[in-house]
Design a protein around this motif. Structure first.
Motif, short mmCIF file in Angstrom:
data_model
loop_
_atom_site.label_atom_id
_atom_site.label_comp_id
_atom_site.label_asym_id
_atom_site.label_seq_id
_atom_site.Cartn_x
_atom_site.Cartn_y
_atom_site.Cartn_z
N GLU A 157 44.85 30.86 44.37
CA GLU A 157 44.08 30.59 43.16
C GLU A 157 42.82 31.46 43.08
O GLU A 157 42.48 31.98 42.02
CB GLU A 157 43.71 29.11 43.11
N ARG A 158 42.12 31.61 44.20
CA ARG A 158 40.90 32.41 44.17
C ARG A 158 41.20 33.89 43.95
O ARG A 158 40.45 34.58 43.26
CB ARG A 158 40.13 32.23 45.47
N LYS A 159 42.28 34.35 44.52
CA LYS A 159 42.66 35.75 44.32
C LYS A 159 42.97 36.02 42.86
O LYS A 159 42.56 37.05 42.30
CB LYS A 159 43.86 36.09 45.20
N ALA A 160 43.67 35.08 42.19
CA ALA A 160 43.98 35.26 40.77
C ALA A 160 42.75 35.06 39.90
O ALA A 160 42.64 35.66 38.83
CB ALA A 160 45.07 34.26 40.37
N LEU A 161 41.79 34.24 40.35
CA LEU A 161 40.59 33.98 39.56
C LEU A 161 39.70 35.21 39.44
O LEU A 161 39.00 35.38 38.43
CB LEU A 161 39.80 32.82 40.17
N PHE A 162 39.73 36.10 40.43
CA PHE A 162 38.87 37.28 40.41
C PHE A 162 39.64 38.58 40.27
O PHE A 162 39.05 39.64 40.39
CB PHE A 162 38.02 37.32 41.68
N LEU A 195 27.32 40.21 37.54
CA LEU A 195 26.99 41.62 37.30
C LEU A 195 28.11 42.56 37.73
O LEU A 195 28.35 43.58 37.07
CB LEU A 195 25.69 41.99 38.03
N SER A 196 28.79 42.25 38.81
CA SER A 196 29.85 43.13 39.31
C SER A 196 30.80 42.34 40.19
O SER A 196 30.42 41.30 40.75
CB SER A 196 29.27 44.32 40.09
N ILE A 197 32.01 42.86 40.31
CA ILE A 197 33.04 42.28 41.17
C ILE A 197 33.63 43.40 42.00
O ILE A 197 34.06 44.43 41.46
CB ILE A 197 34.15 41.59 40.36
N LYS A 198 33.64 43.22 43.31
CA LYS A 198 34.18 44.21 44.23
C LYS A 198 35.47 43.67 44.84
O LYS A 198 35.44 42.73 45.62
CB LYS A 198 33.17 44.53 45.33
N LEU A 199 36.59 44.24 44.45
CA LEU A 199 37.90 43.83 44.95
C LEU A 199 38.20 44.61 46.23
O LEU A 199 38.58 45.78 46.19
CB LEU A 199 38.98 44.08 43.89
N ARG A 200 38.04 43.94 47.37
CA ARG A 200 38.26 44.57 48.67
C ARG A 200 39.08 43.67 49.58
O ARG A 200 38.75 43.49 50.75
CB ARG A 200 36.92 44.90 49.32
N GLY A 201 40.14 43.09 49.06
CA GLY A 201 41.00 42.26 49.89
C GLY A 201 40.30 41.00 50.34
O GLY A 201 39.80 40.21 49.54
N SER A 230 34.02 40.23 46.83
CA SER A 230 32.75 39.56 46.56
C SER A 230 32.34 39.83 45.12
O SER A 230 32.85 40.75 44.47
CB SER A 230 31.66 40.05 47.51
N PHE A 231 31.39 39.04 44.61
CA PHE A 231 30.85 39.23 43.27
C PHE A 231 29.35 38.96 43.31
O PHE A 231 28.86 38.15 44.09
CB PHE A 231 31.55 38.32 42.25
N LEU A 232 28.63 39.67 42.43
CA LEU A 232 27.18 39.61 42.39
C LEU A 232 26.75 38.78 41.19
O LEU A 232 27.18 39.06 40.05
CB LEU A 232 26.59 41.02 42.30
#
Length: 223
Positions: free
Chosen positions: A103-108, A138-144, A148-150
């Protein structure tokens, strides 16, 4: 008056220096070389050698101190064939523990999921230990596993930003309070830090969202 032919060698020193320079490289080429000789093999001691002769031998040549054969063990089987990408395997195992339903992976995953969290949305992050944090993404970093998100908010008239790990065990829930009015043109909204584009505090919007949520859950419980 021109110099006499017999005085020319004595009056010119350059010829003498040139002769020395020509002779010097020949001296530097001389070197000493040694012939390679193979190491002699160790001759075994004759059998039935008296003890009185054994005591006269050096310690390293006595029979009890002779070199023993080293046992060579076969190399362990290589895991590169069984697991060609160990980092991906470890990431999958960690995701299976931290996010078993995905669920969290699909949410972001804003690139594939249209209903995911996107930059510019106002979210409310609840932690297992500590107070919740509200703000604008402000931003979303998709790194497996390190996704993380700011989030940015204003507390006591001071701009505060927090970088939150999506798959952190301390994160209990992430709720979307309000969607962005229009799709931003950038993936990182760092320009919102300026005074002109800053959203200021979003506590009023989050407070009204929490009241509506409590009223909805209360009415559902009464039924």
């Amino acid at each position: 008056m021109a110099a006499l032919p017999t005085m020319r060698p004595l009056g010119c020193l350059r010829t003498l220096f040139r002769a020395q320079d020509a002779f010097q490289p020949q001296m530097s080429r001389r070197f000493i070389s040694t012939a390679y000789s193979k190491r002699p093999e160790r001759v075994p001691l004759p059998p039935n050698l008296p003890q009185q002769f054994l005591s006269q031998l050096p310690v390293r040549m006595q029979p009890q101190n002779a070199s023993k054969p080293v046992k060579v063990y076969p190399a362990p089987p290589s895991t590169s064939k069984a697991c060609k990408d160990p980092v991906a395997k470890i990431t999958e195992s960690q995701l299976a523990v931290l996010d078993p339903k995905g669920e969290r992976k699909a949410l972001f995953d804003y690139r594939r999921n249209t209903r995911s969290v996107k930059p510019g949305d106002i979210v409310r992050v609840t932690f297992k230990n500590g107070d919740p944090f509200n703000g604008v993404v402000l931003s979303i970093k998709l790194r497996g596993i390190d996704t993380s998100f700011l989030v940015r908010n204003e507390l006591t008239r001071v701009g505060v930003e927090m970088s939150i790990k999506v798959f952190s065990p301390n994160v209990q829930s992430v709720e979307i309070v309000q969607r962005a009015e229009r799709k931003p043109r950038r993936a990182r909204l760092y320009y919102m830090r300026s005074r002109k584009h800053d959203r200021r505090s979003v506590e009023n919007l989050v407070a009204s969202y929490v009241r509506q949520k409590r009223a909805f859950l209360g009415g559902k419980r009464q039924q």
